[in-house]
Scaffold this motif. Structure first.
Motif, PDB file in Angstrom:
ATOM      1  N   ASN A 119     -13.747  -2.716  -0.870  1.00 39.05           N
ATOM      2  CA  ASN A 119     -13.501  -3.201   0.486  1.00 39.05           C
ATOM      3  C   ASN A 119     -14.692  -3.911   1.111  1.00 39.05           C
ATOM      4  OD1 ASN A 119     -11.228  -3.217   2.044  1.00 39.05           O
ATOM      5  ND2 ASN A 119     -11.828  -1.467   3.277  1.00 39.05           N
TER       6      ASN A 119
ATOM      7  N   GLU B 263     -14.877  -6.655   4.271  1.00 38.07           N
ATOM      8  CA  GLU B 263     -13.578  -6.853   4.926  1.00 38.07           C
ATOM      9  C   GLU B 263     -13.737  -6.763   6.437  1.00 38.07           C
ATOM     10  OE1 GLU B 263     -11.218  -4.374   6.274  1.00 38.07           O
ATOM     11  OE2 GLU B 263      -9.271  -5.226   5.749  1.00 38.07           O
TER      12      GLU B 263
ATOM     13  N   PHE C 192      -4.404  -6.832  -0.103  1.00 37.24           N
ATOM     14  CA  PHE C 192      -3.906  -6.252   1.131  1.00 37.24           C
ATOM     15  C   PHE C 192      -3.938  -4.747   1.189  1.00 37.24           C
ATOM     16  CE2 PHE C 192       0.067  -6.314  -1.241  1.00 37.24           C
ATOM     17  CZ  PHE C 192       0.593  -5.073  -0.952  1.00 37.24           C
ATOM     18  N   PHE C 193      -4.306  -4.051   0.167  1.00 38.32           N
ATOM     19  CA  PHE C 193      -4.242  -2.598   0.257  1.00 38.32           C
ATOM     20  C   PHE C 193      -5.473  -2.029   0.944  1.00 38.32           C
ATOM     21  CE2 PHE C 193      -1.045  -3.063  -3.022  1.00 38.32           C
ATOM     22  CZ  PHE C 193      -0.087  -2.214  -2.522  1.00 38.32           C
ATOM     23  N   PRO C 194      -5.310  -0.926   1.594  1.00 35.53           N
ATOM     24  CA  PRO C 194      -6.438  -0.296   2.273  1.00 35.53           C
ATOM     25  C   PRO C 194      -7.213   0.588   1.318  1.00 35.53           C
ATOM     26  CG  PRO C 194      -4.521   0.993   2.641  1.00 35.53           C
ATOM     27  CD  PRO C 194      -4.098  -0.161   1.770  1.00 35.53           C
ATOM     28  N   ALA C 195      -8.213   1.231   1.858  1.00 32.75           N
ATOM     29  CA  ALA C 195      -9.077   2.072   1.041  1.00 32.75           C
ATOM     30  C   ALA C 195      -8.451   3.441   0.867  1.00 32.75           C
ATOM     31  CB  ALA C 195     -10.435   2.198   1.692  1.00 32.75           C
TER      32      ALA C 195
ATOM     33  N   MET D  79      -7.989  -7.094  11.473  1.00 33.83           N
ATOM     34  CA  MET D  79      -6.821  -7.977  11.513  1.00 33.83           C
ATOM     35  C   MET D  79      -7.040  -9.177  12.433  1.00 33.83           C
ATOM     36  SD  MET D  79      -3.932  -7.504   9.876  1.00 33.83           S
ATOM     37  CE  MET D  79      -3.745  -5.718   9.735  1.00 33.83           C
TER      38      MET D  79
ATOM     39  N   PHE E 231      -2.817  -3.919  -6.768  1.00 31.63           N
ATOM     40  CA  PHE E 231      -2.578  -3.628  -8.175  1.00 31.63           C
ATOM     41  C   PHE E 231      -3.137  -4.772  -9.020  1.00 31.63           C
ATOM     42  CE2 PHE E 231       1.184  -1.632  -5.991  1.00 31.63           C
ATOM     43  CZ  PHE E 231       0.753  -0.321  -6.141  1.00 31.63           C
TER      44      PHE E 231
ATOM     45  N   ASN F 124      -7.906  -7.811   4.277  1.00 34.38           N
ATOM     46  CA  ASN F 124      -7.110  -7.543   3.078  1.00 34.38           C
ATOM     47  C   ASN F 124      -5.984  -6.539   3.312  1.00 34.38           C
ATOM     48  OD1 ASN F 124      -8.424  -5.112   3.216  1.00 34.38           O
ATOM     49  ND2 ASN F 124      -9.789  -5.491   1.494  1.00 34.38           N
ATOM     50  N   ASP F 125      -5.620  -6.318   4.564  1.00 32.09           N
ATOM     51  CA  ASP F 125      -4.532  -5.395   4.878  1.00 32.09           C
ATOM     52  C   ASP F 125      -3.247  -6.141   5.214  1.00 32.09           C
ATOM     53  OD1 ASP F 125      -6.321  -3.183   4.639  1.00 32.09           O
ATOM     54  OD2 ASP F 125      -7.148  -3.775   6.566  1.00 32.09           O
ATOM     55  N   ILE F 126      -3.239  -7.401   4.862  1.00 30.60           N
ATOM     56  CA  ILE F 126      -2.084  -8.272   5.100  1.00 30.60           C
ATOM     57  C   ILE F 126      -1.387  -8.524   3.767  1.00 30.60           C
ATOM     58  CG2 ILE F 126      -1.428 -10.627   5.770  1.00 30.60           C
ATOM     59  CD1 ILE F 126      -3.955 -10.572   7.627  1.00 30.60           C
ATOM     60  N   ASN F 127      -0.078  -8.535   3.792  1.00 30.40           N
ATOM     61  CA  ASN F 127       0.667  -8.967   2.617  1.00 30.40           C
ATOM     62  C   ASN F 127       0.532 -10.480   2.513  1.00 30.40           C
ATOM     63  OD1 ASN F 127       2.430  -9.524   0.585  1.00 30.40           O
ATOM     64  ND2 ASN F 127       4.265  -8.804   1.656  1.00 30.40           N
ATOM     65  N   TRP F 128      -0.279 -10.913   1.531  1.00 30.96           N
ATOM     66  CA  TRP F 128      -0.549 -12.343   1.412  1.00 30.96           C
ATOM     67  C   TRP F 128       0.516 -13.067   0.592  1.00 30.96           C
ATOM     68  CZ3 TRP F 128      -3.462 -15.080   4.493  1.00 30.96           C
ATOM     69  CH2 TRP F 128      -4.471 -14.432   5.217  1.00 30.96           C
TER      70      TRP F 128
ATOM     71  N   PRO G  32      -7.891 -12.654  10.196  1.00 28.34           N
ATOM     72  CA  PRO G  32      -7.014 -12.542   9.027  1.00 28.34           C
ATOM     73  C   PRO G  32      -7.597 -13.194   7.780  1.00 28.34           C
ATOM     74  CG  PRO G  32      -6.112 -14.062  10.658  1.00 28.34           C
ATOM     75  CD  PRO G  32      -7.246 -13.345  11.314  1.00 28.34           C
TER      76      PRO G  32
ATOM     77  N   TYR H 261       5.629  -8.034  -2.822  1.00 29.26           N
ATOM     78  CA  TYR H 261       4.314  -8.034  -3.472  1.00 29.26           C
ATOM     79  C   TYR H 261       4.386  -7.358  -4.831  1.00 29.26           C
ATOM     80  CZ  TYR H 261      -0.398  -6.518  -4.631  1.00 29.26           C
ATOM     81  OH  TYR H 261      -1.575  -6.267  -5.285  1.00 29.26           O
TER      82      TYR H 261
END
Lengths: 182, 405
Positions: free
Chosen positions: A142, A145, A37-40, A148, A85, A155-159, A151, A168
Motif C-alpha cells: 500500500n 496510496e 483496488f483492494f485494501p490492506a 479517495m 489478485f 487503490n480502493d476503487i474498482n478500476w 482517485p 473485477y
C-alpha cells in the motif's frame, strides 16, 4: 487515418501517463505509487508471509535476469503498490490478462525500483475485467496510496472502468517506461 | 423352509424391540412440526444488534449484510440480505427499513448492468422495493461512510457517483426516484448537512458544500480554503460523525474535525491522537483502565478505524511502530478519546489485530472488532473485557459494520 488515430491515442495516453506520473511523484516525494483496488486486509498481509510466494502456487520466473523475482509472489518488485489478485496466478501474467477477460484502459500508475538495475520504472496497474474474481494470490502493498479524494492515487476503487463489464478479475503490473530523474 | 427362517427372524426382532421398549423411559412423542416455517425479526432491533457488511471479494457479485446479536450467548446470526458488487449499506431510523446500493449483471459477471438501491424490511428481511439508478454511474469502491448518506429527515439519499467523473446522485427515498445529479469535480463523497445538502472532500484538501432545496435542486456550491496537505499528511476520507461533527483521522496521527451540523461545512482545528493531549497529563486520571501510557510510534490504521458510542466517545484503531503506508492495515489497540477535550480516556488491547471496529448502542455497549480470520471478537466497550468470538465462516472479507439503530 488509422495511423493518425493511433498516433493520437499514443500521444494522449502518453500525456495522461506523464501527467499522472508527475502527480504521483509529487505526492509521494519521488517514492512509490500504484495499485488496483483492494485494501490492506490483514489476511492479505498474512498471505504475503515472508514474501516468498503463496502455499499451493508454484514459483514463476520472467526468464530475464534483468527482471528478477517471482511474478507469482507478492514481493515481486513491480508489485510495490499493487492491491488485488495477481494475474500471474490467474491464467495471465504480470503484464497480460487471463483469457476471456478485458484489460481496463483506465488505471493509475506508479513507480517501482528494479533491484537488478536500480532504475525506477513506471508501472501501470491495469485491472483485468469480465470474469469472476480470481481469488488467488491476494496481494496488498500500500505504499504511497492516498485517500479517495485523490482517485489517481487511490487503490480502493474498482478500476474496471471503460470496460464492457465492471466485474473485477485480477491485476497486472505493466512496464510502460522509465521514470525520469527529478 | 424360507417361511420358518423368516418367522424366526421376526421373532428375534420382536423380542429385541420389546426388550428395548421395556428399558426406555416413558416419553411423549415429538410433535409434528409445521412446514413451511420461516422466522422473522422485530422491526426495532435491540441495542446489541449489529450489521456486519461483507463485500466477499472472492465472489464479488454475492456479498451480504449479516444481522447479528453480538450480545447473545448463542444464535448470534439472525439473518442476512444481499450486497452485490461493491455495495453500500445504510439503515433508516424513521422507517423500519434498510438500503443497499448494489450492481447486478444479467449473466452473473457479464451481460446487462443494472445499478439499484434495494430496500429491505427489517422484520421480514424481504425486499420491499427498489430504485433503479439509470446511467450506471454509482461508484464501485470499498465501502466508505460518506459514499452513501441519508438527509437529516431521511427523505433523500446522497450517493457518490464515479465514472471516473465525480458527482452525487440525489434520490428521493419517499417517492422512490432519482431527482437530481450534482457534479462535484475533483471531490468525493456526500456527508449530509443540516436541512438539505451535503459536504464533499476534495483533492486540493478543501471541502465543498452543496446546498439543495426541498425538491433536491441545487441552490449553491461553495468551496472552503484548502486545509489538508494531502501530500504530507493526508486525511482519511472515512470519518466518524458524532453529533453532527465529522472526525477524520490523518495518516500522520491527527484528527481533523469538520462540523456538518449547519448549512455549510465548517473546518475545525486539527488535534493530535496522543496520550499526552488534552487535560489528561496524569495517567491516574485515565479511569484506571490504561495500564500505562502507550510508548513508541503509534498511528491510526485500519479500514473502519473509527467509531463512537452513545456518550460521544471516539474509538480509534492504533498501530504500533507504524508508518504512513500502514494506514489501511489495522492495529492491535483501540484508543478511546473524548473528542471535545482530546483526552485519551481508555485504551483497549485487542486479542488480535483488527482493521474494523464498531460499538453498539446502549449504556453498556459492546465493542466489535474484526479479526484477520474474518471472525469477530466482542468486548465490553467500557472495560475492554473480551466476551466472545463469533465466526464459523460467517464473513469472508468485511470492511464495514453498523450498530443497529
Amino acid at each position: 487515418m488509422k495511423d493518425f488515430d493511433k498516433l493520437s491515442e499514443i500521444a494522449v495516453r502518453g500525456l495522461a501517463r506523464f501527467s499522472s506520473r508527475r502527480g504521483v511523484l509529487a505526492s509521494l516525494g519521488g517514492l512509490l505509487g500504484g495499485g488496483a483496488f483492494f485494501p490492506a486486509l490483514p489476511v492479505a498481509r498474512a498471505q504475503e508471509g515472508s514474501g516468498s510466494g503463496y502455499p499451493g502456487v508454484a514459483p514463476q520466473s520472467t526468464g530475464n535476469p534483468e527482471d528478477p523475482g517471482d511474478p507469482a509472489s507478492c514481493d515481486y518488485w513491480r508489485y510495490c503498490a499493487i492491491d488485488g489478485f495477481l494475474c500471474s496466478c490467474c491464467g495471465g501474467s504480470q503484464s497480460a490478462c487471463p483469457p476471456g477477460t478485458e484489460m481496463s484502459p483506465i488505471t493509475w500508475i506508479g513507480t517501482c525500483t528494479n533491484p537488478a538495475d536500480g532504475k525506477r520504472y513506471i508501472i501501470s496497474y491495469n485491472d483485468c475485467c469480465g470474469k469472476p474474481a480470481c481469488g488467488r494470490c491476494l496481494c496488498n502493498r500500500n505504499e504511497g496510496e492516498r485517500p479517495m479524494t485523490r482517485p489517481q492515487s487511490n487503490n480502493d476503487i474498482n478500476w474496471c472502468l471503460g470496460t464492457s463489464t465492471a466485474a473485477y478479475t485480477c491485476s497486472t503490473a505493466v512496464i510502460i517506461g522509465v521514470a525520469l530523474e527529478q | 423352509m424360507a417361511f420358518r427362517r423368516r418367522g424366526r427372524l421376526m421373532g428375534m426382532v420382536g423380542a429385541a424391540a420389546l426388550s428395548g421398549w421395556a428399558l426406555a423411559p416413558a416419553m411423549a412423542e415429538l410433535p409434528i412440526e409445521p412446514t413451511p416455517n420461516v422466522l422473522s425479526l422485530p422491526s426495532d432491533y435491540p441495542d446489541s444488534w449489529v450489521y456486519l457488511v461483507d463485500s466477499n471479494f472472492f465472489g464479488i457479485e454475492s456479498g451480504k449484510v449479516i444481522i447479528a446479536d453480538v450480545g447473545a450467548e448463542s444464535h448470534q446470526m439472525k439473518g442476512e440480505i444481499g450486497y452485490a458488487q461493491f455495495g453500500f449499506f445504510t439503515q433508516a431510523k424513521t422507517r423500519p427499513e434498510t438500503y443497499v446500493v448494489e450492481t447486478f449483471y444479467s449473466r452473473g459477471s457479464r451481460g446487462q448492468r443494472t445499478d439499484v438501491i434495494s430496500i429491505y424490511d427489517n422484520a421480514s428481511l424481504l425486499s420491499t422495493g427498489e430504485i433503479i439508478l439509470e446511467g450506471n454511474k454509482r461508484a464501485q469502491i470499498l465501502s466508505e461512510p460518506g459514499a452513501f448518506q441519508l438527509s437529516h429527515d431521511e427523505r433523500f439519499a446522497y450517493l457518490f457517483y464515479f465514472t471516473p467523473a465525480a458527482s452525487v446522485g440525489v434520490i428521493d427515498l419517499v417517492n422512490r426516484k432519482v431527482v437530481n445529479e450534482i457534479d462535484i469535480p475533483g471531490c468525493a463523497h456526500a456527508y449530509a448537512l443540516k436541512d438539505y445538502g451535503f459536504a464533499s472532500l476534495c483533492g486540493n484538501g478543501s471541502v465543498v458544500t452543496t446546498r439543495l432545496d426541498s425538491n433536491g435542486k441545487l441552490v449553491s456550491q461553495t468551496m472552503s480554503e484548502p486545509f489538508n496537505d494531502i501530500d504530507a499528511d493526508p486525511m482519511y476520507s472515512r470519518g466518524e460523525v458524532i453529533n453532527g461533527v465529522g472526525y477524520f483521522p490523518t495518516y500522520g496521527g491527527s484528527v481533523q474535525p469538520i462540523d456538518f451540523s449547519g448549512d455549510t461545512a465548517v473546518v475545525g482545528k486539527l488535534w493530535k491522537l496522543s496520550a499526552d493531549e488534552g487535560d489528561a497529563k496524569d495517567s491516574k486520571r485515565l479511569f484506571g483502565l490504561l495500564k500505562s501510557k502507550p510508548k513508541g510510534s503509534w498511528l491510526p490504521s485500519g479500514w473502519q478505524l473509527m467509531t463512537s458510542d452513545d456518550e460521544g466517545r471516539l474509538y480509534v484503531i492504533m498501530r504500533a511502530n507504524a508508518t504512513m503506508d500502514d494506514h489501511d492495515t489495522g492495529g492491535g489497540e483501540v484508543w478511546v478519546f473524548n473528542p471535545k477535550t482530546h483526552e485519551l480516556v481508555q485504551t483497549i488491547e485487542l486479542d488480535a489485530e483488527s482493521s474494523l471496529i464498531e460499538v453498539t448502542h446502549g449504556a453498556d455497549p459492546y465493542l466489535v472488532a474484526l479479526r484477520p480470520d474474518q471472525s469477530v471478537d466482542v468486548y465490553k466497550a467500557k472495560t475492554g473485557e473480551w466476551i466472545r468470538n463469533i465466526g464459523g465462516g460467517m464473513l469472508l472479507t468485511s470492511f464495514s459494520a453498523q450498530a443497529a439503530n
